[in-house]
Design an enzyme around this catalytic site. Structure first.
Site, PDB file in Angstrom:
ATOM      1  N   GLU A  73      32.053 -10.221  13.359  1.00 53.33           N
ATOM      2  CA  GLU A  73      32.474 -11.225  14.334  1.00 53.33           C
ATOM      3  C   GLU A  73      33.612 -12.076  13.798  1.00 53.33           C
ATOM      4  O   GLU A  73      34.507 -12.481  14.551  1.00 53.33           O
ATOM      5  CB  GLU A  73      31.280 -12.095  14.724  1.00 53.33           C
ATOM      6  CG  GLU A  73      30.206 -11.378  15.529  1.00 53.33           C
ATOM      7  CD  GLU A  73      29.306 -10.493  14.686  1.00 53.33           C
ATOM      8  OE1 GLU A  73      28.526  -9.722  15.259  1.00 53.33           O
ATOM      9  OE2 GLU A  73      29.380 -10.560  13.435  1.00 53.33           O
ATOM     10  N   PRO A 281      30.274   0.235   1.054  1.00 51.28           N
ATOM     11  CA  PRO A 281      29.015  -0.163   1.696  1.00 51.28           C
ATOM     12  C   PRO A 281      29.202  -1.407   2.554  1.00 51.28           C
ATOM     13  O   PRO A 281      30.107  -2.218   2.323  1.00 51.28           O
ATOM     14  CB  PRO A 281      28.077  -0.440   0.511  1.00 51.28           C
ATOM     15  CG  PRO A 281      28.714   0.229  -0.659  1.00 51.28           C
ATOM     16  CD  PRO A 281      30.187   0.202  -0.406  1.00 51.28           C
ATOM     17  N   GLU A 324      39.304  -5.742   2.286  1.00 50.71           N
ATOM     18  CA  GLU A 324      40.302  -4.702   2.028  1.00 50.71           C
ATOM     19  C   GLU A 324      39.983  -3.386   2.725  1.00 50.71           C
ATOM     20  O   GLU A 324      40.648  -2.378   2.485  1.00 50.71           O
ATOM     21  CB  GLU A 324      40.434  -4.449   0.525  1.00 50.71           C
ATOM     22  CG  GLU A 324      40.964  -5.631  -0.256  1.00 50.71           C
ATOM     23  CD  GLU A 324      41.286  -5.265  -1.694  1.00 50.71           C
ATOM     24  OE1 GLU A 324      42.465  -5.392  -2.089  1.00 50.71           O
ATOM     25  OE2 GLU A 324      40.363  -4.826  -2.418  1.00 50.71           O
ATOM     26  N   ASN A 347      32.791  -1.292  13.752  1.00 49.87           N
ATOM     27  CA  ASN A 347      34.091  -1.294  14.417  1.00 49.87           C
ATOM     28  C   ASN A 347      34.853  -0.002  14.134  1.00 49.87           C
ATOM     29  O   ASN A 347      35.273   0.248  13.001  1.00 49.87           O
ATOM     30  CB  ASN A 347      34.898  -2.506  13.951  1.00 49.87           C
ATOM     31  CG  ASN A 347      36.148  -2.717  14.788  1.00 49.87           C
ATOM     32  OD1 ASN A 347      36.533  -1.875  15.590  1.00 49.87           O
ATOM     33  ND2 ASN A 347      36.789  -3.857  14.604  1.00 49.87           N
TER      34      ASN A 347
END
Length: 440
Positions: A73, A281, A324, A347
């Site tokens: 978010e 992860p 990153e 996403n």
């Protein structure tokens, strides 16, 4: 003239009282939650005062407040916050999250340009202390964070609320069914629910929002900002490898998916012995665990935090830093975005935006509209299980023209989907504070 706030509805006092009583009775379990999470993530042992609406800082001047529950978010809100910081110089910003990783991402993106605290639990006293301390003049809530006492409290303090980039899956709507009398009343106090899609808008209305409250503005995730210096980073990555190697990335993986990633890498290495796995992860507490798992599998493992770049002999490179991921997506030929566990997906637009072919698993209920559009555009491969995910990865690694076609389709879809940022800025403009005339 400001839009008037809706009056209290019949029955509101009773449902609020019952909800708050239940929260107070359950409040000891919040301590258990913080302690149990703290054994896995040490940051949960810190800043407990913020979780209960107690602050050691001075009150300060009024602010614009934005809440984004965690990393996803915060990233979705980043283009909006960046635009508002540019146009609203002199405005004080407070950004709240719930998770430590969200907190770290806020600090990485904006540093001291915004204030950050954890959102308190939805206890009436904690909510009131939060609102009185920070004195927001505007509240912007990202996606699906519907805390009734906070929404009622904003109404009672005269604070306009917008639910931005709002999404509500069919699964979440079913989960809210027992709280619908409460949540419906709370939703009807907000200025506007800016939904990502028509389906999201319909579900918010089923939950209780009035039709005139809900607008479909698109998804802010399409307005993703490609990191600066991407080409330079990719060149440095390739120089570090020393030779051309096939590369795939496993991103946003969860507990339970690690064995799947190891199995996929073993399968793919049988065909491409010099294949490099970039492994990112989802949660920082898993960085060390996936490194240990890869080493136990017999591979040479490098890490971003220790070596900066993969060494020529590395079989696996763990991206154990925050902020990153998009840059490392750009370094891979193919991206697998974790979704073999039923957590709702992640996403998929970030790898598409930087030009990487995307593969995912079946659990996509939090990104149903995005995954559908990517799939229909030919920019996504969805595997129903581990075998099908492996088949898709193998097909794409072995077919450069197919990868390129997916890359072009993905970038085109991202470009076509942009516009939610502009729509959102226009929506909230009447309630934004005027810029400080003293500052440049």
């Amino acid at each position: 003239m400001p839009t008037p706030f809706p009056p209290k509805e019949p029955g509101e006092r009773l449902v609020r009282w019952l909800y708050s009583l239940a929260l107070y009775l359950l409040s000891p379990f919040t301590l258990y939650h913080l302690i149990s999470r703290g054994f896995r993530v040490r940051e949960y042992f810190r800043r407990w005062d913020e979780r209960y609406g107690a602050y050691s800082t001075e009150q300060g001047r009024p602010c614009v407040w934005l809440h984004a529950v965690s990393v996803g978010e915060v990233n979705a809100a980043a283009p909006l916050v960046n635009a508002l910081l540019r146009q609203g110089k002199g405005t004080r910003w407070v950004v709240t999250t719930i998770t430590p990783t969200g907190s770290q991402r806020v600090r990485a993106l904006w540093g001291g340009r915004v204030d950050h605290v954890y959102l308190p639990y939805d206890l009436p006293g904690s909510v009131d202390r939060f609102l009185q301390h920070f004195r927001p003049t505007l509240a912007l809530i990202m996606e699906t964070e519907l805390w009734p006492n906070m929404l009622f409290g904003c109404r009672d303090h005269g604070i306009p609320v917008y639910v931005l980039n709002a999404r509500l899956s069919a699964r979440s709507l079913r989960g809210y069914r027992l709280l619908r009398p409460l949540l419906g009343r709370a939703l009807r106090t907000v200025r506007c629910v800016a939904a990502q899609s028509d389906a999201d808008a319909r579900r918010f209305q089923v939950l209780g929002a009035r039709p005139d409250q809900v607008r479909v503005l698109g998804n802010l995730k399409y307005d993703v900002e490609v990191p600066d210096g991407l080409e330079a980073l990719r060149a440095a990555f390739e120089d570090a490898l020393g030779r051309k190697r096939p590369v795939w990335i496993a991103a946003s993986t969860h507990e339970g998916e690690e064995e799947d990633v190891l199995a996929l890498h073993r399968r793919l290495r049988a065909r491409w012995p010099d294949l490099l796995l970039l492994w990112a992860p989802r949660h920082p507490e898993r960085f060390g665990r996936v490194r240990a798992a890869a080493e136990a599998a017999g591979w040479q493992v490098g890490t971003r935090s220790a070596g900066g770049w993969p060494a020529a002999g590395d079989d696996v490179f763990v991206v154990d830093t925050l902020g990153e991921l998009m840059a490392f997506y750009a370094c891979a030929d193919v991206a697998f975005v974790g979704s073999l566990q039923p957590v709702g997906g992640h996403n998929l637009l970030e790898p598409a935006a930087v030009g990487t072919a995307v593969v995912t698993g079946p659990h996509l209920h939090n990104f149903a509209e995005i995954s559908r559009r990517l799939d229909e555009a030919g920019a996504l491969r969805v595997g129903r299980d581990l075998q099908e995910v492996g088949d898709a990865l193998e097909a794409l690694l072995g077919d450069a023209p197919l990868r390129q076609a997916m890359v072009e389709a993905g970038r085109a879809l991202v470009d076509q989907g942009r516009g939610a940022l502009r729509n959102t800025l226009e929506l909230i403009a009447p309630d934004l504070p005027a810029p400080d005339p003293v500052e440049d």
